[in-house]
Design a protein around this motif. Structure first.
Motif, short mmCIF file in Angstrom:
data_model
loop_
_atom_site.label_atom_id
_atom_site.label_comp_id
_atom_site.label_asym_id
_atom_site.label_seq_id
_atom_site.Cartn_x
_atom_site.Cartn_y
_atom_site.Cartn_z
N ASN A 60 47.19 47.75 49.72
CA ASN A 60 46.67 47.43 51.05
C ASN A 60 45.74 46.23 51.07
OD1 ASN A 60 48.00 49.68 52.21
ND2 ASN A 60 46.42 51.00 51.37
N CYS A 61 45.41 45.70 49.91
CA CYS A 61 44.56 44.52 49.85
C CYS A 61 44.90 43.74 48.59
CB CYS A 61 43.08 44.89 49.90
SG CYS A 61 42.53 45.89 48.52
N GLY A 62 44.40 42.53 48.52
CA GLY A 62 44.65 41.69 47.36
C GLY A 62 45.83 40.76 47.59
N VAL A 63 45.86 39.71 46.78
CA VAL A 63 46.98 38.78 46.81
C VAL A 63 47.78 38.97 45.53
CG1 VAL A 63 45.92 37.09 48.35
CG2 VAL A 63 45.53 36.91 45.90
N PRO A 64 49.09 38.77 45.60
CA PRO A 64 49.93 38.99 44.41
C PRO A 64 49.53 38.06 43.26
CG PRO A 64 51.28 38.85 46.38
CD PRO A 64 49.89 38.45 46.77
N GLN A 65 49.14 38.66 42.15
CA GLN A 65 48.77 37.87 40.98
C GLN A 65 50.03 37.50 40.20
OE1 GLN A 65 45.38 39.34 38.78
NE2 GLN A 65 44.75 40.53 40.56
N GLY A 66 49.99 36.35 39.60
CA GLY A 66 51.16 35.87 38.88
C GLY A 66 52.15 35.17 39.79
N SER A 67 51.82 35.09 41.06
CA SER A 67 52.69 34.39 42.01
C SER A 67 52.14 32.99 42.26
CB SER A 67 52.75 35.16 43.34
OG SER A 67 51.50 35.08 44.00
N VAL A 68 52.96 32.14 42.80
CA VAL A 68 52.52 30.79 43.15
C VAL A 68 51.55 30.84 44.33
CG1 VAL A 68 53.30 28.55 44.00
CG2 VAL A 68 54.62 29.74 42.25
N LEU A 69 51.80 31.75 45.26
CA LEU A 69 50.99 31.81 46.48
C LEU A 69 49.65 32.53 46.29
CD1 LEU A 69 53.68 32.57 49.19
CD2 LEU A 69 52.41 30.45 48.83
N GLY A 70 49.53 33.40 45.29
CA GLY A 70 48.31 34.17 45.10
C GLY A 70 47.05 33.32 45.04
N PRO A 71 46.97 32.35 44.13
CA PRO A 71 45.76 31.52 44.06
C PRO A 71 45.50 30.73 45.34
CG PRO A 71 47.04 31.30 42.06
CD PRO A 71 47.89 32.07 43.03
N PHE A 74 44.08 33.04 47.96
CA PHE A 74 42.70 33.38 47.63
C PHE A 74 41.76 32.24 47.99
CE2 PHE A 74 39.09 33.33 44.73
CZ PHE A 74 38.50 34.53 45.08
N ILE A 75 42.14 31.02 47.66
CA ILE A 75 41.29 29.86 47.97
C ILE A 75 41.11 29.72 49.47
CG2 ILE A 75 41.23 27.33 47.91
CD1 ILE A 75 42.47 27.59 45.07
N LEU A 76 42.19 29.90 50.23
CA LEU A 76 42.07 29.83 51.69
C LEU A 76 41.15 30.93 52.21
CD1 LEU A 76 45.77 29.09 52.70
CD2 LEU A 76 43.86 27.47 52.56
N TYR A 77 41.23 32.10 51.58
CA TYR A 77 40.42 33.25 52.00
C TYR A 77 38.93 33.00 51.78
CZ TYR A 77 38.92 38.16 52.21
OH TYR A 77 38.30 39.35 52.53
N ILE A 78 38.55 32.42 50.64
CA ILE A 78 37.12 32.22 50.36
C ILE A 78 36.62 30.86 50.81
CG2 ILE A 78 37.13 33.81 48.41
CD1 ILE A 78 36.76 31.25 46.64
N THR A 92 32.75 25.95 44.52
CA THR A 92 33.64 27.03 44.10
C THR A 92 34.78 26.48 43.27
OG1 THR A 92 34.98 26.87 46.11
CG2 THR A 92 33.14 28.41 46.16
N TYR A 93 35.22 27.29 42.34
CA TYR A 93 36.42 26.99 41.56
C TYR A 93 37.08 28.33 41.27
CZ TYR A 93 39.63 25.48 37.98
OH TYR A 93 40.78 25.22 37.27
N ALA A 94 38.23 28.55 41.89
CA ALA A 94 38.94 29.83 41.79
C ALA A 94 37.98 30.96 42.15
CB ALA A 94 39.55 30.00 40.42
N ASP A 95 37.70 31.88 41.23
CA ASP A 95 36.81 33.00 41.56
C ASP A 95 35.40 32.80 40.99
OD1 ASP A 95 37.42 33.35 38.91
OD2 ASP A 95 37.75 35.51 39.05
#
Length: 100
Positions: A60-71, A74-78, A92-95
């Protein structure tokens, strides 16, 4: 003085509803937004070790890790965290985050 932060399990904590609410601010049209909603909704996971499988769980939450879109998601989110008005700057840099 500086503060260094490493957001624990950052990719796992992205709220799908909040993410989809901010995507239009990056220029996504309605059709693209519907695609992202479909991409994030109704995801499931299961752990399998050899011939033994765990229970299927809904994601129900989170972005798919290991995918091209995940990072990217996440960047758009934060991204909006950098808009916080402080007497200093936020990098900021990634997390990872640096506040000085």
């Amino acid at each position: 003085m500086a503060i260094f932060l490493d957001l624990a399990k950052a990719f796992d904590t992205v709220n799908h509803i909040e993410l989809c609410n901010i995507l239009p601010s990056f220029g996504l049209n309605n059709s693209s937004l519907k695609w992202f909603i479909s991409y994030l909704n109704n995801r499931k996971q299961i752990v399998q070790i050899m011939n033994s499988s765990g229970e299927e769980l809904s994601i129900n939450c989170g972005v798919p890790q290991g995918s091209v879109l995940g990072p990217l998601l996440f960047i758009l989110y934060i991204n909006s965290i950098c808009d916080i008005k402080i007497d200093g700057r936020i990098i900021t840099y990634a997390d990872d985050m640096h506040v000085s």
